[in-house]
Structures are given as structure tokens and as C-alpha cells.
Write a protein that holds these residues in place. Structure first.
Motif, PDB file in Angstrom:
ATOM      1  N   UNK A 180       0.835  -1.207   0.000  1.00 19.56           N
ATOM      2  CA  UNK A 180       0.000   0.000   0.000  1.00 19.56           C
ATOM      3  C   UNK A 180       0.868   1.255   0.000  1.00 19.56           C
ATOM      4  N   UNK A 181       0.338   2.295  -0.626  1.00 21.99           N
ATOM      5  CA  UNK A 181       0.973   3.610  -0.572  1.00 21.99           C
ATOM      6  C   UNK A 181       0.482   4.323   0.685  1.00 21.99           C
ATOM      7  N   UNK A 182       1.393   5.004   1.364  1.00 25.38           N
ATOM      8  CA  UNK A 182       0.996   5.755   2.553  1.00 25.38           C
ATOM      9  C   UNK A 182       0.056   6.887   2.151  1.00 25.38           C
ATOM     10  N   UNK A 183      -0.919   7.195   2.994  1.00 26.31           N
ATOM     11  CA  UNK A 183      -1.845   8.279   2.680  1.00 26.31           C
ATOM     12  C   UNK A 183      -1.172   9.644   2.809  1.00 26.31           C
ATOM     13  N   UNK A 184      -1.735  10.619   2.120  1.00 25.12           N
ATOM     14  CA  UNK A 184      -1.267  11.991   2.280  1.00 25.12           C
ATOM     15  C   UNK A 184      -1.673  12.474   3.665  1.00 25.12           C
ATOM     16  N   UNK A 185      -0.731  13.050   4.369  1.00 27.54           N
ATOM     17  CA  UNK A 185      -1.007  13.575   5.704  1.00 27.54           C
ATOM     18  C   UNK A 185       0.036  14.635   6.020  1.00 27.54           C
ATOM     19  N   UNK A 186      -0.276  15.450   7.001  1.00 27.15           N
ATOM     20  CA  UNK A 186       0.666  16.455   7.472  1.00 27.15           C
ATOM     21  C   UNK A 186       0.947  16.184   8.943  1.00 27.15           C
ATOM     22  N   UNK A 187       2.223  16.083   9.251  1.00 25.47           N
ATOM     23  CA  UNK A 187       2.682  15.873  10.616  1.00 25.47           C
ATOM     24  C   UNK A 187       3.436  17.129  11.047  1.00 25.47           C
ATOM     25  N   UNK A 188       3.924  17.135  12.254  1.00 20.65           N
ATOM     26  CA  UNK A 188       4.723  18.274  12.720  1.00 20.65           C
ATOM     27  C   UNK A 188       6.082  17.763  13.187  1.00 20.65           C
ATOM     28  N   UNK A 189       7.092  18.585  12.972  1.00 22.49           N
ATOM     29  CA  UNK A 189       8.430  18.317  13.473  1.00 22.49           C
ATOM     30  C   UNK A 189       9.017  19.634  13.943  1.00 22.49           C
ATOM     31  N   UNK A 190      10.084  19.569  14.672  1.00 25.42           N
ATOM     32  CA  UNK A 190      10.720  20.780  15.190  1.00 25.42           C
ATOM     33  C   UNK A 190      11.973  21.047  14.374  1.00 25.42           C
ATOM     34  N   UNK A 191      12.103  22.274  13.921  1.00 28.74           N
ATOM     35  CA  UNK A 191      13.304  22.705  13.208  1.00 28.74           C
ATOM     36  C   UNK A 191      13.901  23.903  13.951  1.00 28.74           C
ATOM     37  N   UNK A 192      14.963  24.452  13.424  1.00 28.45           N
ATOM     38  CA  UNK A 192      15.567  25.639  14.033  1.00 28.45           C
ATOM     39  C   UNK A 192      14.575  26.802  14.064  1.00 28.45           C
ATOM     40  N   UNK A 193      13.606  26.799  13.144  1.00 25.75           N
ATOM     41  CA  UNK A 193      12.600  27.863  13.073  1.00 25.75           C
ATOM     42  C   UNK A 193      11.386  27.582  13.950  1.00 25.75           C
ATOM     43  N   UNK A 194      11.410  26.469  14.697  1.00 26.50           N
ATOM     44  CA  UNK A 194      10.289  26.118  15.555  1.00 26.50           C
ATOM     45  C   UNK A 194       9.461  24.994  14.968  1.00 26.50           C
ATOM     46  N   UNK A 195       8.251  24.785  15.485  1.00 26.87           N
ATOM     47  CA  UNK A 195       7.375  23.728  14.975  1.00 26.87           C
ATOM     48  C   UNK A 195       7.052  23.973  13.493  1.00 26.87           C
ATOM     49  N   UNK A 196       7.173  22.913  12.707  1.00 21.37           N
ATOM     50  CA  UNK A 196       6.995  23.024  11.260  1.00 21.37           C
ATOM     51  C   UNK A 196       6.145  21.871  10.758  1.00 21.37           C
TER      52      UNK A 196
END
Length: 161
Positions: A7-23
């Protein structure tokens, strides 16, 4: 419906932390054109997750990457600040990409959610690991119990690469 091998993974948006903050980071950004090891935990800082599951992926990081893996990522139904603190507490920055699925949208989309409201934990992710090649699941290991980290361990996954 639970995601399966092929199966192909579904389109989704997650969050991660970068130098600019939560992204925001999309599944396309994470998986398209890459070989990715993704593992999921019921919760950051929980005993099995912190003492067994995550450490294995840190210890075997080089061996996993030597098998052609571009990214090792962990996802949990926690907020981005908790995931960032967990990364720092385990000296995992630059080794594992920490993904926050605060509303369990990705987790539900792949059918790997579980209801732990009886324990006061709300909706969480089942514990699993998978290999994703260009967005397609090529290996999937789902634990029967959230307190187990055997089938989904770094060592078990390394043997599948």
C-alpha cells in the motif's frame, strides 16, 4: 482498514521541530523518492518506548542506514514539543526524525490507532515499524501489545532490509 505491505501511505501532514520552531511536514516530503524506516510508539517518554524501542533505533542507526535507508523516523500521537523534548532527552537529534501526530490523523489514516481512554491516554498509535520505499510499504511489523517491542524492534527490522 489497516495499511498493508504494497500500500501507498496516505497523504497527511505531521509536525516536526526545526531551528525555526514547529513546522508542518507532509508525508510526501518524508517518503517520496526515499527509503524510510518508520516506527511508531504509543507515547513519548513511556517506559517501553524510552527504554526499549527508541534506543534500538539509535544503537543500530549506522547499520540501518548502511542498508540504503535515507531516513529513520518515529511517530507518536504527542505534540511537537513533547516529541522535541524526547529527542533531546535521548540525544537523538540528527539520527531520528521525530514526527508529532498530535490529532492522530496520520495514525488513523493508516488504521493503526488504538483507544487507550480506559488508561487515561486517549487515542494512541499501535506500536509498529515499517519500511517505506518511495511512499510504498515494503515491510510492516505490528505489535500485538503496546508493552511489547519485539516484532517492531530495530533488530527485527534490520533483518528485513
Amino acid at each position: 482498514m489497516t495499511i498493508s505491505i504494497g500500500d501507498k501511505l496516505p497523504d497527511a501532514v505531521l509536525k516536526t521541530r526545526t531551528e525555526d520552531g514547529p513546522t508542518d511536514i507532509s508525508t510526501a516530503e518524508i517518503f517520496d523518492g526515499k527509503k524510510v524506516v518508520l516506527f511508531a510508539v504509543p507515547g513519548a517518554f513511556t517506559p517501553t518506548c524510552s527504554m526499549n524501542h527508541l534506543p534500538g533505533f539509535l544503537d543500530l542507526n549506522d547499520e540501518i542506514r548502511a542498508k540504503g535507508v535515507d531516513t529513520i523516523a518515529v511517530v507518536a500521537v504527542n505534540d511537537v514539543f513533547v516529541m522535541n523534548a524526547w529527542s533531546k532527552a535521548n540525544d537523538a537529534e540528527g539520527k531520528v526524525l521525530f514526527l508529532a501526530d498530535g490529532n492522530a490523523e496520520f495514525t488513523k489514516a493508516v488504521g493503526l490507532d488504538m483507544d487507550l481512554t480506559v488508561a487515561g491516554l486517549g487515542v494512541r498509535s499501535k506500536r509498529y515499524s515499517m519500511v517505506v520505499d518511495n511512499g510504498v510499504v515494503t515491510a510492516l511489523n505490528i505489535e500485538e501489545s503496546p508493552g511489547q517491542a519485539d516484532k517492531s524492534s530495530a533488530g527485527a527490522l534490520l533483518e528485513q532490509l
